[in-house]
Design an enzyme around this catalytic site. Structure first.
Site, PDB file in Angstrom:
ATOM      1  N   LYS A  32       0.810  -1.217   0.000  1.00 14.38           N
ATOM      2  CA  LYS A  32       0.000   0.000   0.000  1.00 14.38           C
ATOM      3  C   LYS A  32       0.842   1.265   0.000  1.00 14.38           C
ATOM      4  CE  LYS A  32      -0.149   0.666   4.615  1.00 14.38           C
ATOM      5  NZ  LYS A  32      -0.481   1.363   5.787  1.00 14.38           N
ATOM      6  N   THR A  33       1.986   1.245   0.690  1.00  6.88           N
ATOM      7  CA  THR A  33       2.825   2.452   0.683  1.00  6.88           C
ATOM      8  C   THR A  33       3.326   2.723  -0.733  1.00  6.88           C
ATOM      9  OG1 THR A  33       3.544   1.865   2.901  1.00  6.88           O
ATOM     10  CG2 THR A  33       4.776   3.585   1.795  1.00  6.88           C
ATOM     11  N   ASP A 218      -3.700   7.719   4.854  1.00  9.82           N
ATOM     12  CA  ASP A 218      -3.195   6.374   5.099  1.00  9.82           C
ATOM     13  C   ASP A 218      -3.834   5.819   6.377  1.00  9.82           C
ATOM     14  OD1 ASP A 218      -1.697   4.127   4.831  1.00  9.82           O
ATOM     15  OD2 ASP A 218       0.166   5.005   5.574  1.00  9.82           O
ATOM     16  N   GLU A 219      -3.906   4.523   6.510  1.00  8.30           N
ATOM     17  CA  GLU A 219      -4.445   3.885   7.727  1.00  8.30           C
ATOM     18  C   GLU A 219      -5.801   4.478   8.119  1.00  8.30           C
ATOM     19  OE1 GLU A 219      -2.884   1.369   8.925  1.00  8.30           O
ATOM     20  OE2 GLU A 219      -0.709   1.655   8.941  1.00  8.30           O
ATOM     21  N   GLN A 249      -7.185  -4.542  10.162  1.00 11.33           N
ATOM     22  CA  GLN A 249      -6.033  -4.109  10.954  1.00 11.33           C
ATOM     23  C   GLN A 249      -6.375  -2.940  11.863  1.00 11.33           C
ATOM     24  OE1 GLN A 249      -1.987  -4.265   9.195  1.00 11.33           O
ATOM     25  NE2 GLN A 249      -3.066  -4.647   7.283  1.00 11.33           N
ATOM     26  N   ARG A 616       2.831 -10.128  10.221  1.00  8.22           N
ATOM     27  CA  ARG A 616       4.141  -9.461  10.242  1.00  8.22           C
ATOM     28  C   ARG A 616       5.215 -10.391   9.713  1.00  8.22           C
ATOM     29  NH1 ARG A 616       2.572  -5.368   9.284  1.00  8.22           N
ATOM     30  NH2 ARG A 616       0.625  -6.501   9.119  1.00  8.22           N
TER      31      ARG A 616
END
Length: 757
Positions: A32-33, A218-219, A249, A616
């Site tokens: 996504k980044t 973002d987020e 998340q 992770r």
DNA sequence: CCGATTTCCGCACAG
DNA sequence: CGGAAATCGG
């Protein structure tokens, strides 16, 4: 330059989407980044001016990473682009628009949670509230919660029902009054008041709407109501709002994040385009499948199925430890073996736990075994005592009304000025309604002071006065701090002490000095040249420095490249990845936390946290459960975490394949999961079921109607393959993969038909 | 006023 | 159990 060919088709769509709202549901590890930075680069390449773009993140770390990555894509083309955190964007707006907030000046200071606490304590005392019934911490949390919902002191009072809420409303009012006297804002104010200025001044809002024609967040699943409203206001005119997030998340509900914001995006923006990034580039299939089958037990979520082209990988390894000591021993031993057998560097390993209290045993063990480790997010550099002291001097010099920081330094170093003298000074300041630093220059007129105290205060006032001259003469921050240290003799007792602690403090001070020096140098170069400076404009001088410090809270972590295992909470692991991940303390009452039993909805957040933790990992996951555990000075006996039961058996193995095969590595027996010990620590016989040892089968005659890898049919979901069988008889739960969609069904009710393989 | 001692209390946490 | 705050005694 950026190349669209480097992206998968959905990522490309996200990048080239130009006008109108866009929701990107980005699963863990789906790049996504990359999409965000490419999107920024693409907009600029298409002729959008960089200053028309506002990209918002939650953490400085994320902002910095995005800045760097965008910088390499667009180079100096990115000048004027804002890539910042919510808070930092608001501070910039507020410094400009503070005129709309009566009582404040642009020198306003930002109070952190510690400062906030001390103001609250004063308020509680002032209102004669019992600090047992109204602990400052709890009251602060309520006020913060209110601010996150955009309730100012008036709104809050109106909607408060019972006695206790009315009392808190009083505290809220008193608290805001005191902040204003100190020309101070807390972190929640930064957002709430920016929104409030926008709402009350349409012409101000309009300017920012015109400027930021393209907004990226973002987020998005972590936004609270205030942040949500801010974004909504800014995007209202052009509606070029691109939000990225993953409802699975969302793990910050406890600080006001509202998953509903992302779930309702399409309702807020009916014309929104929705894209799902479902290809994972990080983890093995096994890890991904395990994570999916845990999180698919949640009800309130957007359907999505992550997949990967990565290899299947090894099963997740599960270790049942006797207690927390055994658990730590196991982890340390595994790390050693993986280093030897696979030549892995220390940085490959992360140990994740639910609560910080769990870290100590692990630390002690790693230390004993000589394994270098690093604890992520120990207390923050700028929150260390000595640094806060120096900062308090600087803050008072910058903002003479700042009472909290004044109180902090009045008797530091020791000047023989305690509570009694302080009370008199404060009283006088309040009466005279003048900034506290100016009030003490008139110490001769402050009534009832002891002669000794009066003399001491005057000396202090003159000291501050002389330091203030340095500020006015635009002395560098570095020089200013040196003068503070020299003229107050702050370091003297530390030098005399010569204990390890005082030594560490002196080192911290030295480090702080180098931070100031760096700032002076950076800020004096008027133009931001380098790509990593995108969106950061540094104002030379004290106020610019203080703002940076308030908003950044953590010092540039350049020296932490040395190889070490990292220990952190699952929360802080969000956004990171590691080849090998250990998740410890998989016990009911620990993870999921004890509180998720009562509060509805909390268990789903815990489950998302489990999803975050699992995803992770790139290659290997180790899961640990301890039968008994010393925590908070008492021994607990917890049953296995339900999350373990939610992972299909075929993905779990109890014996690590790197062990010499003493016996045939066995698959976990399903029966081992069915028995539970009540979380009170007493055995369950008291509640009617017979006491039995863990691992003894519950049911003797298992009818094996469905087995692993059986092909089955379901009239709603179609064909699927059984990925997991759990429980026995009537309670048999099957995990079935229906074309990539993992479902958990109760065998008895599911009306499944067995198909030939 | 200050340092020593006892008591209290406990999720996660960035800005 | 361990850190922070409250309390005590000089």
């Amino acid at each position: 330059m950026y190349r669209l060919e480097d992206l998968n088709p959905v990522q490309q769509l996200a990048v080239v989407h130009r006008e109108g709202p866009l929701l990107i549901l980005a699963g863990a590890g789906s790049g996504k980044t990359r999409v965000l930075t490419y999107r920024i680069a693409h907009l600029i390449a298409q002729g959008v001016e960089p200053w028309e773009i506002l990209a918002i993140t939650f953490t400085n770390k994320a902002a910095q990473e995005m800045r760097e990555r965008a910088g390499t894509l667009v180079g100096s083309e990115g000048r004027g682009l804002w890539v910042t955190t919510f808070h930092s964007a608001c501070v910039r707006i507020l410094r400009q628009e503070i005129g709309n907030l009566p009582g404040y000046t642009r020198d306003f200071v930002i109070y952190d949670s510690g400062d906030q606490q001390s103001v609250l304590k004063t308020c509680l005392k002032e209102l004669n509230l019992d600090d047992k019934k109204f602990p400052a911490r709890a009251v602060g949390a309520v006020i913060s919660e209110a601010k996150n919902k955009l309730l100012d002191q008036d709104n809050f009072e109106q909607q408060s029902g019972d006695y206790s809420q009315h009392q808190i409303a009083k505290v809220y009012r008193a608290y805001q009054k005191r902040l204003k006297v100190s020309n101070a804002l807390d972190f929640d104010d930064l957002i709430m008041l920016t929104v409030s200025i926008f709402r009350q001044n349409p012409e101000v809002l309009s300017r920012y709407q015109e400027r930021f024609r393209y907004i990226l967040v973002d987020e998005y699943q972590d936004t609270n109501h205030a942040q949500y409203s801010l974004v909504k206001l800014l995007a209202a005119r052009y509606r070029n709002l691109c939000v990225v997030g993953d409802d699975d998340q969302s793990v910050y509900g406890f600080r006001g994040a509202d998953v509903q914001n992302i779930l309702d995006f399409e309702r807020d923006y009916p014309e929104a385009k929705v894209l799902k990034l479902e290809q994972n580039y990080r983890s093995t299939q096994s890890i991904l499948e395990a994570a999916n089958s845990v999180v698919c037990n949640n009800t309130e979520r957007k359907e999505k199925s992550l997949w990967t082209k990565n290899p299947k990988g090894q099963p997740l390894i599960f270790y049942v430890a006797d207690d927390e000591q055994d658990e730590s021993r196991y982890v340390a031993e595994r790390i050693k073996r993986l280093r030897n057998l696979e030549g892995r560097p220390l940085n490959d390993f992360a140990i994740l736990y639910r609560t910080n209290a769990q870290s100590r045993v692990l630390e002690e063990r790693l230390m004993k075994e000589g394994i270098p480790y690093r604890i992520f997010s120990e207390h923050k550099f700028y929150e260390r005592l000595e640094i806060k002291d120096i900062l308090a001097y600087l803050r008072v010099l910058s903002n003479p009304a700042d009472i909290v920081n004044f109180v902090r330094i009045l008797n530091v170093p020791k000047r023989g000025l305690g509570g009694t003298s302080l009370a008199k000074v404060l009283e006088y300041t309040e009466e005279q309604k003048m900034p506290i630093l100016e009030a003490i220059l008139e110490a001769d007129y402050i009534p009832d002071l002891q002669p000794k105290a009066r003399k001491s205060i005057l000396a202090f006032a003159q000291l501050m006065q002389s330091l203030k001259e340095l500020v006015n003469n635009e002395t560098s921050v570095y020089k200013l701090v040196e003068e503070i240290l020299n003229r107050t003799g702050y370091r003297d007792p530390l030098i005399t002490d010569n204990t390890p602690e005082s030594q560490a403090r002196l080192e911290n001070i030295a480090e702080f000095l180098s931070v100031t020096d760096e700032y002076d140098k950076k800020a004096s170069q008027s133009k931001p040249v380098a790509a990593d400076e995108l969106g950061v404009e540094l104002t030379p001088g004290l106020s610019g420095f203080l703002e940076q410090v308030s908003l950044v809270a953590e010092i540039g972590q350049l020296d932490q490249q040395e190889a070490a295992v990292v220990l952190m909470t699952m929360h802080s692991a969000k956004g990171l990845e590691f080849p090998v991940v250990f998740i410890v303390g998989l016990e009911e009452g620990i993870f999921p936390s004890i509180r998720s039993d009562l509060e509805p909805g909390l268990i789903e957040e815990e489950r998302r946290l489990c999803y975050v933790a699992l995803t992770r990992a790139r290659e290997k996951v180790y899961l640990c459960h301890a039968g008994q555990r010393m925590l908070y000075g008492r021994r607990q006996y917890n049953s296995r975490s339900r999350f373990l039961e939610e992972i299909p058996y075929n993905l779990l193995e109890e014996i690590d394949p790197i062990d010499p095969p003493a016996r045939q590595p066995k698959k976990l027996k399903s029966t081992e999961f069915s028995s539970r010990v009540s979380s009170t620590g007493l055995n369950s016989s008291a509640f009617g079921s017979p006491a039995r040892k863990l691992g003894t089968p519950l049911v003797e005659n298992v009818q094996e109607e469905f087995r692993l890898n059986d092909k089955v049919g379901h009239d709603k979901f179609g064909q699927g393959i059984i990925m997991g069988v759990k429980g026995e008889g009537h309670q048999t739960v099957l995990t079935i993969n229906f074309q990539g969609q993992l479902k958990q069904l109760i065998a008895e009710y599911a009306k499944l038909t067995r198909l030939k393989a």
